[in-house]
Design an enzyme around this catalytic site. Structure first.
Site, PDB file in Angstrom:
ATOM      1  N   LYS A 296       0.930  -1.226  -0.140  1.00  9.73           N
ATOM      2  CA  LYS A 296       0.032   0.035  -0.182  1.00  9.73           C
ATOM      3  C   LYS A 296       1.063   1.186  -0.108  1.00  9.73           C
ATOM      4  O   LYS A 296       1.873   1.136   0.823  1.00  9.73           O
ATOM      5  CB  LYS A 296      -0.969  -0.056   1.326  1.00  9.73           C
ATOM      6  CG  LYS A 296      -1.618   1.276   1.692  1.00  9.73           C
ATOM      7  CD  LYS A 296      -1.957   1.298   2.915  1.00  9.73           C
ATOM      8  CE  LYS A 296      -2.396   2.623   3.364  1.00  9.73           C
ATOM      9  NZ  LYS A 296      -3.125   2.796   4.756  1.00  9.73           N
TER      10      LYS A 296
ATOM     11  N   TRP B 191      -9.139  -0.681   0.807  1.00 11.01           N
ATOM     12  CA  TRP B 191     -10.503  -0.195   1.658  1.00 11.01           C
ATOM     13  C   TRP B 191     -10.003   0.901   2.505  1.00 11.01           C
ATOM     14  O   TRP B 191     -10.691   1.177   3.455  1.00 11.01           O
ATOM     15  CB  TRP B 191     -10.955  -1.330   2.292  1.00 11.01           C
ATOM     16  CG  TRP B 191     -11.303  -2.420   1.430  1.00 11.01           C
ATOM     17  CD1 TRP B 191     -12.220  -2.536   0.371  1.00 11.01           C
ATOM     18  CD2 TRP B 191     -10.877  -3.895   1.245  1.00 11.01           C
ATOM     19  NE1 TRP B 191     -12.258  -3.835  -0.088  1.00 11.01           N
ATOM     20  CE2 TRP B 191     -11.067  -4.662   0.220  1.00 11.01           C
ATOM     21  CE3 TRP B 191      -9.546  -4.331   2.063  1.00 11.01           C
ATOM     22  CZ2 TRP B 191     -10.650  -5.823  -0.068  1.00 11.01           C
ATOM     23  CZ3 TRP B 191      -9.052  -5.635   1.912  1.00 11.01           C
ATOM     24  CH2 TRP B 191      -9.640  -6.389   0.648  1.00 11.01           C
ATOM     25  N   HIS B 192      -9.019   1.868   2.095  1.00 10.79           N
ATOM     26  CA  HIS B 192      -8.419   2.800   3.291  1.00 10.79           C
ATOM     27  C   HIS B 192      -8.843   4.075   2.449  1.00 10.79           C
ATOM     28  O   HIS B 192      -8.170   5.232   2.641  1.00 10.79           O
ATOM     29  CB  HIS B 192      -7.111   2.820   3.558  1.00 10.79           C
ATOM     30  CG  HIS B 192      -6.774   1.634   4.258  1.00 10.79           C
ATOM     31  ND1 HIS B 192      -5.371   1.273   4.398  1.00 10.79           N
ATOM     32  CD2 HIS B 192      -7.525   0.431   4.981  1.00 10.79           C
ATOM     33  CE1 HIS B 192      -5.254   0.052   5.191  1.00 10.79           C
ATOM     34  NE2 HIS B 192      -6.608  -0.286   5.550  1.00 10.79           N
ATOM     35  N   TYR B 193      -9.826   4.217   1.807  1.00 16.15           N
ATOM     36  CA  TYR B 193     -10.499   5.345   1.175  1.00 16.15           C
ATOM     37  C   TYR B 193     -10.652   6.578   2.164  1.00 16.15           C
ATOM     38  O   TYR B 193     -11.112   6.273   3.198  1.00 16.15           O
ATOM     39  CB  TYR B 193     -11.464   5.282   0.013  1.00 16.15           C
ATOM     40  CG  TYR B 193     -12.805   4.545   0.679  1.00 16.15           C
ATOM     41  CD1 TYR B 193     -13.900   5.284   1.304  1.00 16.15           C
ATOM     42  CD2 TYR B 193     -12.810   2.978   0.618  1.00 16.15           C
ATOM     43  CE1 TYR B 193     -14.773   4.625   1.829  1.00 16.15           C
ATOM     44  CE2 TYR B 193     -13.801   2.428   1.080  1.00 16.15           C
ATOM     45  CZ  TYR B 193     -14.770   2.958   1.776  1.00 16.15           C
ATOM     46  OH  TYR B 193     -16.046   2.308   2.088  1.00 16.15           O
ATOM     47  N   HIS B 194     -10.716   7.835   2.009  1.00 13.81           N
ATOM     48  CA  HIS B 194     -10.843   8.968   2.736  1.00 13.81           C
ATOM     49  C   HIS B 194     -10.916  10.161   2.095  1.00 13.81           C
ATOM     50  O   HIS B 194     -10.745  10.283   0.824  1.00 13.81           O
ATOM     51  CB  HIS B 194      -9.518   8.901   3.873  1.00 13.81           C
ATOM     52  CG  HIS B 194      -8.372   9.213   3.065  1.00 13.81           C
ATOM     53  ND1 HIS B 194      -7.807   8.018   2.722  1.00 13.81           N
ATOM     54  CD2 HIS B 194      -7.652  10.077   2.989  1.00 13.81           C
ATOM     55  CE1 HIS B 194      -6.696   8.315   2.016  1.00 13.81           C
ATOM     56  NE2 HIS B 194      -6.347   9.546   2.210  1.00 13.81           N
TER      57      HIS B 194
END
Length: 565
Positions: A397, A493-496
């Site tokens: 990532k 799945w670490h969208y922000h």
């Protein structure tokens, strides 16, 4: 030579049968935990009155919303509204083995995981259950990197930050026990130069470490929902299956004049049978949005808070022109490789991380999945019991990211996913970091620690059996590696972002131009805080709750000098 091959295959099939036997026994013996105490104040939204007043109405019972509600309930009357149900009693949610099932068994309105696909075609997921995405994720727990506090734009009291982390960690964070695959990944990272070895640590430190896990020693999941056990039960109500449709706003003073002001006074939500409810806030109370990086900007837009021309296009009455709602949306791309090992391995989610100085983090998982033969053969009978195989994954990532995306409405129905575009790798910095990270995966694959995971072919040559694309052979070629990054991009799945500090909210998370409205969730973040955001988001909920309690303890004449919200 033939005898050695025969011995290998006998050992392989013996190990496989033993693994399947253990798996079937463990699945036949369900584990039941004690019912969580928070269920005493959780009810279906259909049971709530048509109108009720609270000091705080929190929209979104997710990673930040649950600790925020639990904290505020110590001093004030709180309503927490969650669009999904309760995770307790749902085996696929509460165990590591259910991770993939939860992400893949989805529907439009009821599943705990709500899937969506970005405009680039990358599948993604949102939590739709009490606890939010902390109830459907891989469980890795690690605090934010120190730079996060410098550059986030928010006001931080680091003493309270640390106390808030510790409050979370006492309840739901555990030290994982490494088994074969995760131990080999740790050793491979160290051989590949991702050093020093920092052992077990919850802090963000350059090198290789074992992080915390929200799965306990029995493999049972703990999530932000469990932080509700800290709540004052007499001061909190939690409504599940409560879909908030819009924030209610009121004007004071002549509308359009310099003396007019807009305040949030409550929300409208709908229960499962379609009945509408009004949750109103008392004097000095607030509406707090904790619906996440997709849900919060979507709800602001549907409430008439956003870019005036865009809202007018949708026929939404404009309450307040706030041009950056839905902008500055980010997602950290994930790239990696997967392969089938020559012997069965345990199921493991992320436990070890390599924190490099190259702008990338390296992590790993191993999943046991059912094997389906691609074709029937007249010589092979259908198995009476399913066969399973292990697929191991090494992934990276990137830090940041720098590439900027956006969110747009696809419907005025809040239950329907908005359209999102993350513009993966539109920044050359992100591409360089991906190339660095995938090269580091190549370094790990070449270590002695990975040798046992190669198959030996008929000529004695040992190779990995990849599932999906392998890394380019010439990993020194930047263009080949960049092409690999583009072709294999997926999400971790670490969208922000979408309501970021300095654009939509101020340094104390108050929405610009709207009194009594605050946002406390990942939509306010401009960067992902370290290797995994869930620790920081749970800390954030606790942190803001403590700050709000302290703020309201200040005498009103002192507060009036600090300016309006």
């Amino acid at each position: 030579m033939k005898q050695r091959r025969l011995r290998f295959f006998l050992r392989f099939w013996t190990a496989l049968l033993l693994f399947l036997l253990v798996a079937s026994v463990s699945q036949a013996r369900p584990r039941r935990g004690r019912e969580p105490s928070y269920l005493k104040f959780v009810a279906n939204a259909t049971a709530f009155p048509s109108e009720e007043n609270y000091d705080y109405v929190i929209v979104g019972g997710g990673t930040a919303g649950c600790p925020l509600a639990a904290t505020l309930s110590q001093s004030y009357k709180v309503l927490l509204l969650e669009r999904g149900g309760v995770p307790y009693g749902r085996p696929s949610l509460m165990t590591q083995e259910g991770f993939l099932t939860t992400l893949t068994n989805v529907d439009s309105f009821d599943s705990a995981s709500q899937s969506f696909i970005s405009e680039e075609g990358v599948p993604n997921a949102r939590g739709r259950v009490l606890g939010g995405s902390s109830t459907i994720n891989a469980g890795f727990y690690s605090r934010a990197d120190p730079d996060f506090y410098k550059y986030s734009g928010a006001n931080w009291d680091l003493r309270v930050v640390n106390e808030s982390y510790e409050w979370v960690e006492r309840a739901i964070v555990f030290r994982p026990e490494l088994r074969n695959w995760q131990s080999a990944v740790r050793d491979g990272l160290l051989e590949a130069g991702v050093d020093p070895y920092n052992g077990f640590s919850l802090d963000h430190e350059v090198g290789t470490k074992i992080g915390g896990s929200t799965f306990d020693g029995r493999g049972r999941r703990h999530s932000a929902a469990d932080l509700l056990n800290y709540a004052n039960a007499s001061n909190i109500n939690v409504a599940v299956y409560a879909s908030v449709e819009r924030v209610l706003l009121a004007y004071s003073g002549p509308r359009g004049s310099s003396r007019s002001a807009i305040s949030a006074i409550g929300v409208v939500y709908r229960d499962r049978v379609g009945q509408y409810h009004h949750a109103m806030v008392r004097e000095n109370g607030e509406v707090i949005l904790s619906a996440g990086a997709i849900g919060t900007p979507q709800l602001l837009l549907l409430s008439g808070i956003g870019p005036r021309p865009y809202l007018s296009y949708w026929g939404i009455p404009v309450a307040y022109h706030l041009p950056y709602v839905g902008q500055y949306l980010y997602d950290n791309p994930r790239n990696g490789i997967s392969f089938v090992p020559p012997v069965p391995l345990e199921h493991s989610l992320i436990q070890v991380v390599g924190i490099t100085e190259l702008g990338a983090y390296v992590e790993a998982a191993s999943n046991v999945i059912p094997f389906v033969s691609p074709a029937r053969s007249v010589f092979i009978r259908a198995p009476s019991a399913p066969l399973y195989l292990t697929v191991t994954t090494l992934m990276e990532k990137i830090v940041g990211p720098q590439s900027v995306g956006y969110l747009r409405l696809s419907s005025t129905d809040v239950r329907v996913n908005p359209l999102v575009r993350f513009n993966y790798f539109s920044s050359p910095i992100d591409m360089e970091r991906c190339v660095n990270g995938t090269r580091k995966i190549g370094d790990v694959l070449r270590t002695r620690a990975m040798a046992d995971f190669r198959f030996r072919d008929w000529y004695g040559v040992r190779n990995f059996r990849f599932v999906g694309p392998a890394l380019p052979v010439d990993q020194s070629d930047f263009e080949q590696m960049a092409d690999f990054c583009r072709r294999t991009v997926s999400t971790i799945w670490h969208y922000h972002g979408g309501c970021v500090v300095g654009k939509v909210v101020d340094a104390d998370y108050r929405v610009y131009g709207i009194r009594s409205l605050r946002i406390v969730d990942g939509s306010t973040l401009t960067i992902s805080p370290g290797t995994n955001p869930q620790a920081t988001l749970m800390m954030l909920g606790r942190y803001v709750g403590l700050k709000l309690i302290k703020e309201r303890e200040v005498p009103s004449e002192v507060k009036s000098d600090s300016g309006d919200l």
